[in-house]
Design a protein around this motif. Structure first.
Motif, PDB file in Angstrom:
ATOM      1  N   UNK A 129     -21.328  16.978 -27.269  1.00  0.00           N
ATOM      2  CA  UNK A 129     -21.516  17.780 -26.055  1.00  0.00           C
ATOM      3  C   UNK A 129     -20.514  17.363 -24.985  1.00  0.00           C
ATOM      4  N   UNK A 130     -20.390  16.067 -24.779  1.00  0.00           N
ATOM      5  CA  UNK A 130     -19.480  15.557 -23.758  1.00  0.00           C
ATOM      6  C   UNK A 130     -18.028  15.942 -24.069  1.00  0.00           C
ATOM      7  N   UNK A 131     -17.615  15.763 -25.303  1.00  0.00           N
ATOM      8  CA  UNK A 131     -16.242  16.070 -25.704  1.00  0.00           C
ATOM      9  C   UNK A 131     -15.912  17.555 -25.510  1.00  0.00           C
ATOM     10  N   UNK A 132     -16.905  18.417 -25.700  1.00  0.00           N
ATOM     11  CA  UNK A 132     -16.704  19.859 -25.573  1.00  0.00           C
ATOM     12  C   UNK A 132     -17.112  20.409 -24.204  1.00  0.00           C
ATOM     13  N   UNK A 133     -17.306  19.507 -23.253  1.00  0.00           N
ATOM     14  CA  UNK A 133     -17.645  19.871 -21.869  1.00  0.00           C
ATOM     15  C   UNK A 133     -18.884  20.770 -21.814  1.00  0.00           C
ATOM     16  N   UNK A 134     -19.894  20.382 -22.581  1.00  0.00           N
ATOM     17  CA  UNK A 134     -21.140  21.118 -22.628  1.00  0.00           C
ATOM     18  C   UNK A 134     -22.278  20.249 -22.102  1.00  0.00           C
ATOM     19  N   UNK A 135     -23.278  20.902 -21.602  1.00  0.00           N
ATOM     20  CA  UNK A 135     -24.523  20.232 -21.252  1.00  0.00           C
ATOM     21  C   UNK A 135     -25.645  20.951 -22.007  1.00  0.00           C
ATOM     22  N   UNK A 136     -26.773  20.310 -22.106  1.00  0.00           N
ATOM     23  CA  UNK A 136     -27.912  20.951 -22.768  1.00  0.00           C
ATOM     24  C   UNK A 136     -28.284  22.219 -22.009  1.00  0.00           C
ATOM     25  N   UNK A 137     -28.182  22.174 -20.684  1.00  0.00           N
ATOM     26  CA  UNK A 137     -28.492  23.348 -19.869  1.00  0.00           C
ATOM     27  C   UNK A 137     -27.568  24.515 -20.208  1.00  0.00           C
ATOM     28  N   UNK A 138     -26.257  24.258 -20.314  1.00  0.00           N
ATOM     29  CA  UNK A 138     -25.304  25.324 -20.648  1.00  0.00           C
ATOM     30  C   UNK A 138     -25.598  25.909 -22.023  1.00  0.00           C
ATOM     31  N   UNK A 139     -25.890  25.037 -22.986  1.00  0.00           N
ATOM     32  CA  UNK A 139     -26.186  25.493 -24.347  1.00  0.00           C
ATOM     33  C   UNK A 139     -27.452  26.351 -24.341  1.00  0.00           C
ATOM     34  N   UNK A 143     -28.814  28.026 -21.817  1.00  0.00           N
ATOM     35  CA  UNK A 143     -28.618  29.268 -21.075  1.00  0.00           C
ATOM     36  C   UNK A 143     -27.823  30.286 -21.887  1.00  0.00           C
ATOM     37  N   UNK A 144     -26.735  29.855 -22.494  1.00  0.00           N
ATOM     38  CA  UNK A 144     -25.866  30.789 -23.208  1.00  0.00           C
ATOM     39  C   UNK A 144     -26.437  31.192 -24.568  1.00  0.00           C
ATOM     40  N   UNK A 145     -27.166  30.300 -25.210  1.00  0.00           N
ATOM     41  CA  UNK A 145     -27.690  30.598 -26.550  1.00  0.00           C
ATOM     42  C   UNK A 145     -29.020  31.335 -26.521  1.00  0.00           C
ATOM     43  N   UNK A 146     -29.746  31.223 -25.419  1.00  0.00           N
ATOM     44  CA  UNK A 146     -31.044  31.877 -25.327  1.00  0.00           C
ATOM     45  C   UNK A 146     -32.206  31.012 -25.800  1.00  0.00           C
ATOM     46  N   UNK A 147     -31.918  29.793 -26.241  1.00  0.00           N
ATOM     47  CA  UNK A 147     -32.987  28.877 -26.637  1.00  0.00           C
ATOM     48  C   UNK A 147     -33.486  28.140 -25.402  1.00  0.00           C
ATOM     49  N   UNK A 148     -34.719  27.703 -25.440  1.00  0.00           N
ATOM     50  CA  UNK A 148     -35.309  27.020 -24.307  1.00  0.00           C
ATOM     51  C   UNK A 148     -34.696  25.650 -24.055  1.00  0.00           C
ATOM     52  N   UNK A 149     -34.517  25.323 -22.792  1.00  0.00           N
ATOM     53  CA  UNK A 149     -33.946  24.028 -22.412  1.00  0.00           C
ATOM     54  C   UNK A 149     -34.785  22.887 -22.974  1.00  0.00           C
ATOM     55  N   UNK A 150     -36.087  22.975 -22.815  1.00  0.00           N
ATOM     56  CA  UNK A 150     -36.970  21.889 -23.260  1.00  0.00           C
ATOM     57  C   UNK A 150     -36.874  21.686 -24.763  1.00  0.00           C
ATOM     58  N   UNK A 151     -36.815  22.774 -25.502  1.00  0.00           N
ATOM     59  CA  UNK A 151     -36.705  22.694 -26.963  1.00  0.00           C
ATOM     60  C   UNK A 151     -35.429  21.978 -27.365  1.00  0.00           C
TER      61      UNK A 151
END
Length: 74
Positions: free
Chosen positions: A9-19, A21-29
């Motif tokens: 995630x860090x290497x690809x400049x991603x956060x769990x929140x971004x993933x 939001x963009x994927x449609x899966x729940x943050x908590x999951x």
């Protein structure tokens, strides 16, 4: 073997929140999945791969290949 998902995630400049939001899966999951202690019985699942692939607009096999080649740790 374990996957260094946080490193990925860090290497690809991603956060769990971004993933989430963009994927449609729940943050908590995703948060629970990405932060769980991995064992041979609980590895990264297809939902997680799908979320990462959707977020980056690439095929799931590309994510899996990158994880296998660069983010496996003993």
């Amino acid at each position: 073997m374990r996957i260094d998902i946080k490193g990925y995630l860090e290497h690809n400049h991603l956060t769990i929140y971004k993933v989430a939001k963009k994927s449609g899966y729940g943050y908590t999951t995703l948060h629970k999945s990405f932060n769980k202690q991995q064992t041979s019985a609980t590895s990264l699942n297809l939902r997680d791969l799908h979320a990462l692939a959707t977020t980056q607009e690439v095929a799931m096999w590309q994510i899996l290949k990158e994880l296998e080649e660069h983010y496996l740790k003993d």
